[in-house]
Each structure stands twice: as C-alpha cells, then as structure tokens.
Design an enzyme around this catalytic site. Structure first.
Site, PDB file in Angstrom:
ATOM      1  N   ALA A 183       1.090   0.196   5.075  1.00 45.78           N
ATOM      2  CA  ALA A 183       1.338  -0.612   6.268  1.00 45.78           C
ATOM      3  C   ALA A 183       1.575   0.207   7.542  1.00 45.78           C
ATOM      4  CB  ALA A 183       2.538  -1.518   5.993  1.00 45.78           C
ATOM      5  N   GLU A 185       0.542   3.065   8.524  1.00 48.91           N
ATOM      6  CA  GLU A 185      -0.496   3.998   8.962  1.00 48.91           C
ATOM      7  C   GLU A 185      -1.455   3.279   9.910  1.00 48.91           C
ATOM      8  OE1 GLU A 185      -1.882   5.406   5.128  1.00 48.91           O
ATOM      9  OE2 GLU A 185       0.121   6.114   4.597  1.00 48.91           O
ATOM     10  N   ARG A 240       5.873   0.884   4.161  1.00 49.44           N
ATOM     11  CA  ARG A 240       4.665   1.445   3.537  1.00 49.44           C
ATOM     12  C   ARG A 240       3.992   0.485   2.543  1.00 49.44           C
ATOM     13  NH1 ARG A 240       2.475   6.415   1.329  1.00 49.44           N
ATOM     14  NH2 ARG A 240       2.153   6.339  -0.910  1.00 49.44           N
ATOM     15  N   ASN A 255      -1.317   1.903  -3.445  1.00 52.85           N
ATOM     16  CA  ASN A 255      -2.089   3.077  -3.863  1.00 52.85           C
ATOM     17  C   ASN A 255      -1.479   3.770  -5.088  1.00 52.85           C
ATOM     18  OD1 ASN A 255      -4.558   4.230  -3.242  1.00 52.85           O
ATOM     19  ND2 ASN A 255      -3.609   6.027  -2.263  1.00 52.85           N
ATOM     20  N   HIS A 308      -6.442   6.522   5.318  1.00 53.29           N
ATOM     21  CA  HIS A 308      -4.984   6.646   5.407  1.00 53.29           C
ATOM     22  C   HIS A 308      -4.628   7.562   6.573  1.00 53.29           C
ATOM     23  CE1 HIS A 308      -3.805   5.142   1.259  1.00 53.29           C
ATOM     24  NE2 HIS A 308      -5.125   5.197   1.159  1.00 53.29           N
ATOM     25  N   TYR A 310      -0.833  10.296   7.538  1.00 50.34           N
ATOM     26  CA  TYR A 310      -1.372  11.297   8.390  1.00 50.34           C
ATOM     27  C   TYR A 310      -1.406  12.623   7.653  1.00 50.34           C
ATOM     28  CZ  TYR A 310       3.565  12.739   8.959  1.00 50.34           C
ATOM     29  OH  TYR A 310       4.852  13.146   8.720  1.00 50.34           O
ATOM     30  N   TYR A 360      -0.728  16.325  -3.890  1.00 53.46           N
ATOM     31  CA  TYR A 360       0.174  16.186  -5.035  1.00 53.46           C
ATOM     32  C   TYR A 360      -0.467  15.306  -6.098  1.00 53.46           C
ATOM     33  CZ  TYR A 360       1.260  12.472  -1.608  1.00 53.46           C
ATOM     34  OH  TYR A 360       1.157  11.491  -0.659  1.00 53.46           O
TER      35      TYR A 360
HETATM   36  O1  0X9 Z   1      -0.008   9.254  -1.512  1.00 52.21           O
HETATM   37  C1  0X9 Z   1      -0.953   8.543  -1.138  1.00 52.21           C
HETATM   38  O2  0X9 Z   1      -1.157   7.424  -1.567  1.00 52.21           O
HETATM   39  C2  0X9 Z   1      -1.930   9.105  -0.088  1.00 52.21           C
HETATM   40  N1  0X9 Z   1      -1.221   9.783   0.965  1.00 52.21           N
HETATM   41  S1  0X9 Z   1      -0.348   8.912   2.043  1.00 52.21           S
HETATM   42  O3  0X9 Z   1       0.405   9.825   2.842  1.00 52.21           O
HETATM   43  N2  0X9 Z   1      -1.352   8.156   3.020  1.00 52.21           N
HETATM   44  O4  0X9 Z   1       0.438   7.966   1.342  1.00 52.21           O
HETATM   45  C3  0X9 Z   1      -2.891  10.063  -0.750  1.00 52.21           C
HETATM   46  C4  0X9 Z   1      -3.807   9.403  -1.724  1.00 52.21           C
HETATM   47  C5  0X9 Z   1      -4.685  10.365  -2.463  1.00 52.21           C
HETATM   48  N3  0X9 Z   1      -5.326   9.718  -3.579  1.00 52.21           N
HETATM   49  C6  0X9 Z   1      -4.636   9.310  -4.682  1.00 52.21           C
HETATM   50  N4  0X9 Z   1      -3.396   9.565  -4.856  1.00 52.21           N
HETATM   51  N5  0X9 Z   1      -5.317   8.708  -5.615  1.00 52.21           N
HETATM   52 ZN    ZN Z   2      -1.489   6.145   2.997  1.00 54.24          ZN
END
Ligand code: 0X9
Ligand code: ZN
Length: 427
Positions: A183, A185, A240, A255, A308, A310, A360
């Site tokens: 949310a 972003e 988020r 996600n 997404h 940042y 990560y």
């Molecule tokens: O952690 C996440 O979901 C993403 N970063 S964020 O800072 N926008 O939240 C990265 C997603 C990378 N892809 C996956 N984790 N599958």
């Molecule tokens: Zn994100």
C-alpha cells in the site's frame, strides 16, 4: 525588511529541523547503522517495542551489523527513541526531518479532475481518482482498452485490470504488470498509470512500444491492494499489507501470500507482523483473484512484472530459495541489459539479481509463484529511490522514476518477444 526577516526565520527553522536539534513536532525518518550485535538487538527492540515503522529492512529479523536501517519515528516517540540510541552510542542521523510536510505535499492535488492536463501523471492519486481514471481511459479508447474485473478486495472494492489490445493477431501473447501490492509504495500505482498513458500516446511514435504492442496484449492492474492503498490516503501513510482482519491484528502481506514455499523462512506466521503470510496460500481475495486470472491465462502470458519500491532493484526468481532458476542466465542477462539502459539514459544505478541473493529470502511472492506457474520471464521492480525519500518520494520525482522503469520494461519485453518468437516454418 519584513520579508527578509521571515525568510531568515524560515531558513533557520529548516536547518533546525534538518539537524534535529529542536523540539520535534514532525514525524521523522532516521537512518541508523548498528555496528555490534548488542546494537542490533537494541535496534530490534526499539523497532518492535516503540511506536515506529521499519522502512528498511521490512522486518526486524533482517536487521544486521553495519547495514543501514531506515526507521520511521512518529513525533511522539521521537525523543524516547533518540535518547535510547544516544545512550547506547548507536550512530544515527535524520534522513527526513519533515515527513508530515512531505506527506501533505504528496496528497496535494490528489483529487482534481483527471482531465486536467498532462501533469495528471506527475502526481499521486487517491483510489477514487484511480477508479475514475480507469473508467475514463477505457471510455476514451474503446477500441484499445478493456476493463476486466478480476474479483474484489477484502473490503469488497473491485479489482480492475486494463487490457491493452492494439491489434487482433491470431495466437497473440501477452504480458502482465501489477502495481500497488504494497500500500505505501505510491510510486508503483503511479507507474502503472504512466505505462498505460505512454502506451496510448506513443504507439506508432516510439518504435519499441509499437513493436511490443504489435506483438503482445498487455494486462495492467493499477492497484492490487485497494483497501491498503485507500488506508494510506486516509489513516496511515505507512501501511503495507491488505486490510483483512484476523484475531488480533489487521492485514496480510500479499507478497507473502502466494503459493511459493509459502510461509517458510522470510515470512511470518504472526498476524501483527508486516510480513504476515496469511492463514493459508491465497487466503486473501486480492492474491486469489490475481492467481486465478493468471492460472486461466498462463498459456498466453509470457512475461510477469510486479512493481514495488523502494531501493532501485530489478529482481527475478527465486526469492524463496537460494537455488537458481532454470533460465537464470537468461533472466540475469535481461536484467543486466535493462539496468544498463537505465544507467545510460538516466544515470541511475539499479542492482539486479535473484531476489534471495540480492535482498533477502522471502517466500510466497507473486513473482516466484508466477514463475513456477510457467511464466518463465518474471521480474520484480523496486523503483526509486535508494532511501533519500523512501516511500515519500516527492511527486516531482515521478517522471524520472517512471521513465527509467519504462525503459527497463521495454527492454525486457522486447527480449521476451525475441526469445519466444516461433522459428520460421520450413517447407
Ligand atoms: O519483500 C518484498 O515483498 C519486496 N520488497 S518490498 O520492499 N517492496 O517489500 C521484494 C519482493 C521480491 N520477491 C519475492 N520476495 N518473491
Ligand atoms: Zn513492495
């Protein structure tokens, strides 16, 4: 004389705010770098026990030595948090002294008429505005834009995608772009709008977008998490997750909710966590709707993109394991070329690589899920910036952030078209 005096007061006020040496009346973002394990533990404690929001990393589990932490600190916990950091000699500086002003600036003009000229795309827009824009865009381009209702959100808001079709070649393939899973972003939905506008405006004028749209239909989901997005406009700019209610806390990280090594290391089974994976894979109507749509279109969709912010990165599978994807080298090459273009044309650096190795371990992501479904070109974009403004990227940055992402999207889409072209028929 009076004007000079006011100017002098304002200039000093700004300095005071920037250095933080004044009574804090604003929410702030601190950049903190712990250098020992003890400092790491204190910081983990601060970010969980006090009223703060972690911007980077996304969860306190990832805080580690010698790595910058970006922490949003509301005005009322500012002195407590800073005292604590000082007492333990933890180095920190004020990244954003005036978060409230930035938030206010981002919301300005958010509700003006969508017909009000070209600067529409250089501003952030409320959810109501975006729904309005979706309708107008379809109405004004009836031969090219179709609205698809994918389902509805937890709070029963419609999930609309736009289908862009510029010709009706038989066996036409497609690409998918979703925005606004998270949310806060805001640059992400802004990109989806930018992309659609660019496609409609530059087809036949820009050879890259022309050849992309000649060869592929494009599905664009401007806001995958409408409840969360609306909440960031009305209640909490730092939200988020989606807004589904479990026993004691609200929201699932969409996600982390897809069926890709769901809820293993890198996600949380705690409903209060910002990376809560939900009760089961696709437990959330938003992720279920997207997954259902992609499942039923998996034979045509060849490219999956999710936007997404940042941190300026271009990521590809896998994020749930350190193992390499079967076409890792292809994906790496494409990401390399796309980020090269960004550097060349916009002098901006984007990191690239598989998610797990570049940021990560994070299971349950839409990109890994789409990849395992068979969409072998799957990328997550983390747009601007690298932490100067973070989620509060001022509207004046929208054009560059979107244009550089656009050049990367075009590069990748053209590559996919080239790689998936059927070989010429021999007689
Ligand atoms: O952690 C996440 O979901 C993403 N970063 S964020 O800072 N926008 O939240 C990265 C997603 C990378 N892809 C996956 N984790 N599958
Ligand atoms: Zn994100």
């Amino acid at each position: 004389m009076k004007t000079l005096l006011i100017l002098f007061v304002l200039m000093n006020l700004d300095t005071l705010l920037k250095t933080g040496h004044c009574i804090v009346t604003q929410d702030q973002v601190l950049s903190i770098t712990p250098t020992t394990q003890e400092q790491v533990d204190i910081l983990k404690n601060v970010s969980t026990q006090y009223e703060t929001v972690l911007w980077q990393p996304v969860s306190h589990h990832y805080i580690k030595e010698d790595t910058q932490v970006h922490l949003f600190v509301p005005a009322n916990s500012s002195s407590t948090v800073k005292d604590l950091l000082q007492r333990h000699s933890i180095t920190h500086h004020v990244l954003l002294a005036n978060a409230n002003e930035l938030i206010e600036m981002q919301m300005r003009n958010g509700s003006t008429d969508p017909r009000s000229g070209s600067t529409y795309y250089e501003r952030y827009h409320s959810l109501g505005d975006i729904y309005h824009w979706i309708n107008r865009t379809a109405q004004e381009n009836p031969d090219k834009v179709k609205i698809i209702l994918l389902g509805s959100s937890y709070e029963k808001r419609p999930l609309y995608a736009l289908k862009l079709t510029f010709n009706d070649r038989p066996n036409k393939k497609a690409m998918w772009i979703d925005c606004g899973i998270h949310a806060r972003e805001w640059i992400s939905p802004a990109f989806c709008l930018w992309f659609v506008q660019y496609s409609l405006g530059f087809y036949t004028f820009n050879s890259d977008i022309t050849s992309i749209l000649d060869n592929m239909d494009v599905y664009v989901l401007p806001v995958m998490n409408p409840d969360g997005y609306h909440y960031t406009w009305t209640s909490n700019r730092m939200w988020r997750k989606n807004r589904s209610v479990s026993n004691n806390c609200i929201g699932v990280d969409l996600n982390r909710n897809f069926d890709a090594n769901w809820c293993t290391e890198g996600a949380s089974d705690q409903p209060c966590s910002d990376i809560y994976c939900g009760a089961f894979p696709e437990s959330e109507p938003e992720s279920e709707a997207v997954a259902n749509f992609l499942r039923s279109h998996k034979d045509t969709v060849q490219l999956y993109l999710t936007i997404h912010s940042y941190s300026q990165m271009l990521l590809f599978p896998y994020s749930y394991t350190f193992d390499e994807a079967e076409n890792h080298n292809d994906l790496l090459e494409m990401a390399q070329e796309a980020t090269r273009k960004i550097r060349r044309y916009y002098q901006n650096t984007y990191k690239y690589g598989s998610g797990a190795k570049t940021i990560y371990l994070a299971p349950g992501g839409s990109d890994d899920w789409a990849y395992n479904l068979g969409i072998k070109y799957s990328f997550t974009f983390e747009l601007q910036d690298r932490g100067r403004y973070g989620f509060l990227l001022p509207p004046s940055f929208i054009p560059k952030a979107c244009n550089e992402a656009l050049i990367a999207v075009k590069t990748i889409a053209l590559k996919v078209i080239e790689k998936t072209k059927a070989p010429p028929q021999t007689v």
